[in-house]
Scaffold this motif. Structure first.
Motif, mmCIF file in Angstrom:
data_model
loop_
_atom_site.group_PDB
_atom_site.id
_atom_site.type_symbol
_atom_site.label_atom_id
_atom_site.label_comp_id
_atom_site.label_asym_id
_atom_site.label_seq_id
_atom_site.Cartn_x
_atom_site.Cartn_y
_atom_site.Cartn_z
ATOM 1 N N ILE A 142 -3.940 -14.471 2.397
ATOM 2 C CA ILE A 142 -2.866 -14.009 3.770
ATOM 3 C C ILE A 142 -4.011 -14.161 5.012
ATOM 4 N N VAL A 143 -3.396 -14.824 6.037
ATOM 5 C CA VAL A 143 -3.886 -14.886 7.292
ATOM 6 C C VAL A 143 -3.263 -13.859 7.842
ATOM 7 N N LEU A 144 -4.040 -12.884 8.235
ATOM 8 C CA LEU A 144 -3.459 -11.638 8.948
ATOM 9 C C LEU A 144 -3.754 -12.270 10.499
ATOM 10 N N LYS A 145 -2.600 -11.536 11.111
ATOM 11 C CA LYS A 145 -2.481 -11.555 12.879
ATOM 12 C C LYS A 145 -3.710 -10.978 13.302
ATOM 13 N N GLY A 146 -4.126 -11.578 14.416
ATOM 14 C CA GLY A 146 -5.416 -11.336 14.625
ATOM 15 C C GLY A 146 -6.781 -12.086 14.088
ATOM 16 N N PHE A 147 -6.414 -12.858 13.104
ATOM 17 C CA PHE A 147 -7.601 -13.414 12.539
ATOM 18 C C PHE A 147 -7.614 -15.062 12.919
ATOM 19 N N ILE A 148 -8.431 -15.646 12.722
ATOM 20 C CA ILE A 148 -8.759 -17.160 13.127
ATOM 21 C C ILE A 148 -7.610 -17.951 13.213
ATOM 22 N N GLU A 149 -6.734 -17.994 12.355
ATOM 23 C CA GLU A 149 -5.511 -18.999 12.127
ATOM 24 C C GLU A 149 -4.276 -18.269 12.899
ATOM 25 N N ARG A 150 -4.526 -16.888 13.146
ATOM 26 C CA ARG A 150 -3.356 -16.295 13.834
ATOM 27 C C ARG A 150 -3.927 -15.492 14.871
ATOM 28 N N ASN A 168 -4.391 -12.492 26.406
ATOM 29 C CA ASN A 168 -4.157 -11.278 27.078
ATOM 30 C C ASN A 168 -4.228 -10.059 26.267
ATOM 31 N N TYR A 169 -4.135 -10.192 24.980
ATOM 32 C CA TYR A 169 -4.055 -9.090 24.109
ATOM 33 C C TYR A 169 -5.276 -7.915 24.184
ATOM 34 N N THR A 170 -4.984 -6.629 24.133
ATOM 35 C CA THR A 170 -6.046 -5.607 24.233
ATOM 36 C C THR A 170 -5.646 -5.022 22.685
ATOM 37 N N ALA A 171 -6.584 -4.959 21.953
ATOM 38 C CA ALA A 171 -6.485 -4.214 20.590
ATOM 39 C C ALA A 171 -6.304 -2.615 20.921
ATOM 40 N N PRO A 172 -5.548 -2.171 20.238
ATOM 41 C CA PRO A 172 -5.445 -0.827 20.519
ATOM 42 C C PRO A 172 -6.615 0.184 19.734
ATOM 43 N N SER A 173 -6.878 1.131 20.393
ATOM 44 C CA SER A 173 -7.870 2.016 19.870
ATOM 45 C C SER A 173 -7.307 2.470 18.334
ATOM 46 N N VAL A 174 -8.087 3.049 17.503
ATOM 47 C CA VAL A 174 -7.820 3.479 16.128
ATOM 48 C C VAL A 174 -7.356 5.024 16.261
ATOM 49 N N THR A 175 -7.218 5.487 17.414
ATOM 50 C CA THR A 175 -6.751 6.954 17.885
ATOM 51 C C THR A 175 -5.383 6.676 18.446
ATOM 52 N N GLN A 176 -4.688 5.533 18.715
ATOM 53 C CA GLN A 176 -3.692 5.476 19.227
ATOM 54 C C GLN A 176 -2.572 5.045 18.298
ATOM 55 N N ASP A 206 0.977 0.526 14.111
ATOM 56 C CA ASP A 206 1.841 -0.603 14.005
ATOM 57 C C ASP A 206 1.034 -1.741 13.691
ATOM 58 N N VAL A 207 -0.252 -2.024 14.094
ATOM 59 C CA VAL A 207 -0.955 -3.038 13.644
ATOM 60 C C VAL A 207 -1.213 -3.022 12.246
ATOM 61 N N THR A 208 -1.668 -1.793 11.798
ATOM 62 C CA THR A 208 -1.710 -1.568 10.211
ATOM 63 C C THR A 208 -0.646 -2.031 9.512
ATOM 64 N N VAL A 209 0.581 -1.235 9.939
ATOM 65 C CA VAL A 209 1.542 -1.633 9.142
ATOM 66 C C VAL A 209 2.132 -2.921 9.129
ATOM 67 N N ASN A 210 1.710 -3.684 10.103
ATOM 68 C CA ASN A 210 2.013 -5.083 10.097
ATOM 69 C C ASN A 210 1.304 -5.799 9.244
ATOM 70 N N ARG A 211 -0.075 -5.572 9.311
ATOM 71 C CA ARG A 211 -0.857 -6.230 8.328
ATOM 72 C C ARG A 211 -0.606 -5.831 6.804
ATOM 73 N N ILE A 212 -0.138 -4.817 6.549
ATOM 74 C CA ILE A 212 0.456 -4.166 5.218
ATOM 75 C C ILE A 212 1.474 -5.169 4.604
ATOM 76 N N THR A 213 2.260 -5.192 5.637
ATOM 77 C CA THR A 213 3.561 -5.806 5.394
ATOM 78 C C THR A 213 3.230 -7.453 5.164
ATOM 79 N N ASP A 214 2.506 -7.931 5.701
ATOM 80 C CA ASP A 214 2.199 -9.369 5.676
ATOM 81 C C ASP A 214 1.557 -9.581 4.148
#
Length: 195
Positions: free
Chosen positions: A24-32, A37-45, A50-58
């Motif tokens: 699965i090509v996850l959001k944020g990887f080379i094909e996606r 202008n995207y700034t990745a959230p800190s693991v403390t936020q 949301d990013v983790t849930v979206n990746r697990i959902t994919d």
């Protein structure tokens, strides 16, 4: 490196042995890629959740797709995590369709202590079900055996097995392929051929 290139580089021996591979090509990887202008959230936020849930959902949607295929036996699905940590440990903990889990070069890191609890792999590792095989290099330069891999292994519930090899982070194919195929044959049954 693209997902097809990664699969060809790391999983070709398993495909040649008759096993199917789903990537699965996850959001944020080379094909996606993220927007420019995207700034990745800190693991403390909370946004990191949301990013983790979206990746697990994919990843789960990939398994949903496999269920639509008549040529895939869903009772013989394995999770294969290479150089795994983070959401790579969360996925097999929340997904019940995996019959076995294989992790190589995996661990938990001191930096995981900063993760919000809802997306912290340390909190999920004890919930990974099914038989687990961990493969670890004695001289792994990326995931150190004593302070990163062994703590993960201790978090995993039984049944589990740790197999060590003399080497660094990536197991040589001469070791990896027979070890993984042997494990899969034992836990899921040998490859069935329809020739």
């Amino acid at each position: 490196m693209s997902l097809p290139e990664n699969i060809e580089r790391g999983l070709a021996p398993f495909i040649k042995s008759g096993r199917a591979v789903l990537g699965i090509v996850l959001k944020g990887f080379i094909e996606r890629d993220w927007p420019a202008n995207y700034t990745a959230p800190s693991v403390t936020q909370a946004e990191y959740l949301d990013v983790t849930v979206n990746r697990i959902t994919d990843l789960r949607r990939g398994l949903d797709y496999l269920e639509t295929r008549g040529d895939i036996d869903m009772s013989r699905i394995a999770y294969y995590g290479a150089s795994v940590g983070g959401y790579g440990l969360i996925m097999p903990a929340v997904e019940t369709r995996y019959r076995t889990v294989i992790l190589w070069g995996g661990g938990v890191w001191k930096s995981n202590l900063q993760n919000i609890p809802e997306a912290n792999p340390i909190n999920f590792a004890p919930y990974i079900r099914g038989p687990k095989l961990m493969i670890q290099g004695l001289y792994d330069e990326a995931t150190r055996l004593k302070i990163e891999s062994e703590p993960l292994y201790k978090l995993l519930r039984e049944p589990k097995k740790l197999v060590l090899f003399k080497g660094g982070h990536r197991p040589p194919d001469e070791f990896l392929v027979p070890t993984v195929n042997g494990w899969l044959d034992e836990k899921l049954g040998p490859v069935r051929r329809n020739d």
